[in-house]
Design a protein around this motif. Structure first.
Motif, PDB file in Angstrom:
ATOM      1  N   HIS A  61      55.452  52.569  68.920  1.00  0.00           N
ATOM      2  CA  HIS A  61      56.494  51.982  69.766  1.00  0.00           C
ATOM      3  C   HIS A  61      57.763  52.837  69.687  1.00  0.00           C
ATOM      4  O   HIS A  61      58.113  53.374  68.638  1.00  0.00           O
ATOM      5  N   VAL A 115      67.500  42.648  67.592  1.00  0.00           N
ATOM      6  CA  VAL A 115      66.485  43.677  67.278  1.00  0.00           C
ATOM      7  C   VAL A 115      65.793  43.325  65.963  1.00  0.00           C
ATOM      8  O   VAL A 115      64.569  43.412  65.851  1.00  0.00           O
ATOM      9  N   GLY A 135      65.632  51.926  49.518  1.00  0.00           N
ATOM     10  CA  GLY A 135      66.991  52.344  49.170  1.00  0.00           C
ATOM     11  C   GLY A 135      67.303  53.572  50.008  1.00  0.00           C
ATOM     12  O   GLY A 135      66.785  53.718  51.116  1.00  0.00           O
ATOM     13  N   LEU A 181      66.569  58.400  53.709  1.00  0.00           N
ATOM     14  CA  LEU A 181      66.842  59.409  54.750  1.00  0.00           C
ATOM     15  C   LEU A 181      68.227  59.133  55.339  1.00  0.00           C
ATOM     16  O   LEU A 181      68.404  58.124  56.028  1.00  0.00           O
TER      17      LEU A 181
HETATM   18  N1  NAP Z   1      66.942  55.582  56.242  1.00  0.00           N
HETATM   19  C1  NAP Z   1      67.095  54.923  55.096  1.00  0.00           C
HETATM   20  O1  NAP Z   1      67.472  55.517  54.053  1.00  0.00           O
HETATM   21  C2  NAP Z   1      66.837  53.427  55.042  1.00  0.00           C
HETATM   22  C3  NAP Z   1      67.327  52.688  53.962  1.00  0.00           C
HETATM   23  C4  NAP Z   1      67.095  51.311  53.921  1.00  0.00           C
HETATM   24  C5  NAP Z   1      66.364  50.702  54.930  1.00  0.00           C
HETATM   25  N2  NAP Z   1      65.890  51.442  55.969  1.00  0.00           N
HETATM   26  C6  NAP Z   1      65.150  50.728  57.038  1.00  0.00           C
HETATM   27  O2  NAP Z   1      63.958  51.437  57.346  1.00  0.00           O
HETATM   28  C7  NAP Z   1      63.729  51.426  58.773  1.00  0.00           C
HETATM   29  C8  NAP Z   1      63.641  52.855  59.288  1.00  0.00           C
HETATM   30  O3  NAP Z   1      64.811  53.566  58.873  1.00  0.00           O
HETATM   31  P1  NAP Z   1      65.429  54.768  59.742  1.00  0.00           P
HETATM   32  O4  NAP Z   1      66.598  55.282  58.997  1.00  0.00           O
HETATM   33  O5  NAP Z   1      64.336  55.696  60.151  1.00  0.00           O
HETATM   34  O6  NAP Z   1      65.931  53.935  61.016  1.00  0.00           O
HETATM   35  P2  NAP Z   1      66.757  54.441  62.279  1.00  0.00           P
HETATM   36  O7  NAP Z   1      66.968  55.920  62.253  1.00  0.00           O
HETATM   37  O8  NAP Z   1      67.960  53.577  62.378  1.00  0.00           O
HETATM   38  O9  NAP Z   1      65.722  54.184  63.469  1.00  0.00           O
HETATM   39  C9  NAP Z   1      65.503  52.889  63.860  1.00  0.00           C
HETATM   40  C10 NAP Z   1      64.459  52.791  64.938  1.00  0.00           C
HETATM   41  O10 NAP Z   1      64.771  51.585  65.620  1.00  0.00           O
HETATM   42  C11 NAP Z   1      64.517  51.776  66.991  1.00  0.00           C
HETATM   43  N3  NAP Z   1      65.415  50.904  67.772  1.00  0.00           N
HETATM   44  C12 NAP Z   1      66.767  50.885  67.793  1.00  0.00           C
HETATM   45  N4  NAP Z   1      67.199  49.974  68.715  1.00  0.00           N
HETATM   46  C13 NAP Z   1      66.077  49.410  69.255  1.00  0.00           C
HETATM   47  C14 NAP Z   1      65.851  48.417  70.254  1.00  0.00           C
HETATM   48  N5  NAP Z   1      66.853  47.810  70.903  1.00  0.00           N
HETATM   49  N6  NAP Z   1      64.587  48.101  70.557  1.00  0.00           N
HETATM   50  C15 NAP Z   1      63.557  48.711  69.927  1.00  0.00           C
HETATM   51  N7  NAP Z   1      63.689  49.649  68.977  1.00  0.00           N
HETATM   52  C16 NAP Z   1      64.940  50.000  68.652  1.00  0.00           C
HETATM   53  C17 NAP Z   1      64.790  53.245  67.280  1.00  0.00           C
HETATM   54  O11 NAP Z   1      63.948  53.639  68.369  1.00  0.00           O
HETATM   55  P3  NAP Z   1      64.281  54.883  69.368  1.00  0.00           P
HETATM   56  O12 NAP Z   1      64.630  56.068  68.478  1.00  0.00           O
HETATM   57  O13 NAP Z   1      63.018  55.065  70.141  1.00  0.00           O
HETATM   58  O14 NAP Z   1      65.423  54.463  70.242  1.00  0.00           O
HETATM   59  C18 NAP Z   1      64.418  53.915  65.960  1.00  0.00           C
HETATM   60  O15 NAP Z   1      63.105  54.381  66.018  1.00  0.00           O
HETATM   61  C19 NAP Z   1      64.869  50.617  59.381  1.00  0.00           C
HETATM   62  O16 NAP Z   1      64.462  49.290  59.570  1.00  0.00           O
HETATM   63  C20 NAP Z   1      65.960  50.697  58.332  1.00  0.00           C
HETATM   64  O17 NAP Z   1      66.834  49.576  58.357  1.00  0.00           O
HETATM   65  C21 NAP Z   1      66.113  52.787  56.056  1.00  0.00           C
END
Ligand code: NAP
Length: 243
Positions: free
Chosen positions: A35, A113, A185, A188
């Motif tokens: 997705h 979301v 945690g 990325l």
């Molecule tokens: N990165 C970290 O260190 C970290 C730490 C703690 C928790 N997390 C959790 O792990 C998950 C992945 O992290 P991430 O950093 O890769 O997340 P991210 O970069 O914020 O990416 C989030 C994803 O959500 C999608 N999205 C945003 N708005 C949307 C909408 N209205 N409808 C459908 N999809 C939507 C985006 O899709 P598109 O790109 O296609 O628009 C993107 O693929 C998240 O839930 C985040 O909260 C991450």
């Protein structure tokens, strides 16, 4: 649950952490429904990489803040693959929302979301999972679900809601479908983080470093296979939750 031959839907599966999860599931032999919301080209790249591994893959667009689009996503994936065994709910709108809010509607969109999208998607997929005799739901939350983060009112409320929903799914859908959460945690950093902010975040966990998206993908593979686990939160955070 044996992963090979199963079908997995990964929301937010085209980029960053979601991309690594999509490809880890494909490498383990799952057919993947990737997705995306805006990242169409990235989704197509993941699909091509997955197909080169010998599994079926297709991409699906939806704005998960919109109930109708969440339900349509479930219907499209079920029609294409004939069923879904694994759902990884990674979609998230990561934005600051200082409080009191200048734009109260942003609260609605961010929580939609995290919470509404998961509700409508699982509501539409769960009957088909039950019919297949098994299902596995994994949501991606973070520590804001139990520990408030300054300037992240909507994000924290959204993740807390998603955690409550995950536990509720575990209770309501047992024994056929299991539901668990992963609380990463720092794995990325967003593109705008400065080196100082990245170092500061690393110093918050006892291991003193950032993890990686692969750490989260490994936890997903584990939770799919861990047949006696439901309703739990698995922190993948270098021990950050101890502090
Ligand atoms: N990165 C970290 O260190 C970290 C730490 C703690 C928790 N997390 C959790 O792990 C998950 C992945 O992290 P991430 O950093 O890769 O997340 P991210 O970069 O914020 O990416 C989030 C994803 O959500 C999608 N999205 C945003 N708005 C949307 C909408 N209205 N409808 C459908 N999809 C939507 C985006 O899709 P598109 O790109 O296609 O628009 C993107 O693929 C998240 O839930 C985040 O909260 C991450």
């Amino acid at each position: 649950m044996e992963i090979r031959g199963k079908t997995a839907l990964i929301t937010g599966g085209a980029v960053r952490v979601g991309r690594v999860i999509s490809l880890a599931l494909a490498q383990a032999g799952a057919n993947i429904a990737v997705h995306y919301h805006t990242s169409r080209e990235e989704a197509e790249t993941v699909v091509a990489e997955a197909r080169s591994l010998g599994v079926q893959a297709a991409s699906f667009q939806a704005d998960l803040a919109e109930a109708g689009q969440s339900v349509a996503l479930a219907e499209q994936v079920l029609a294409f693959f004939g069923g879904v065994d694994i759902l990884v709910y990674g979609a998230s709108l990561f934005q600051t929302t200082p409080f009191p809010a200048a734009d109260p509607m942003l609260f609605r969109r961010i929580t939609a979301v995290s919470i509404d999208g998961a509700f409508h998607l699982v509501n539409a997929l769960a009957p088909a999972m039950r019919e297949r005799g098994a299902g596995c739901i994994i949501t991606l939350i973070d520590s804001s679900a139990w520990k408030p983060w300054h300037n992240f009112t909507a994000h924290a409320a959204g993740k807390a809601g998603l955690l409550a929903l995950t536990r509720q799914f575990a209770l309501e859908l047992a024994p056929t479908v299991r539901a668990n959460a992963i609380a990463p945690g720092p794995v990325l950093p967003p593109a705008h983080y400065t080196p100082e902010k990245i170092a500061r975040d690393a110093s918050r966990n006892p291991l003193g470093r950032w993890g990686s998206p692969q750490d989260v993908a490994d936890a997903v593979l584990y939770l799919v296979k861990a047949d006696f686990l439901t309703g739990v939160v698995l922190p993948v955070d270098g021990g950050e939750s101890l502090r």
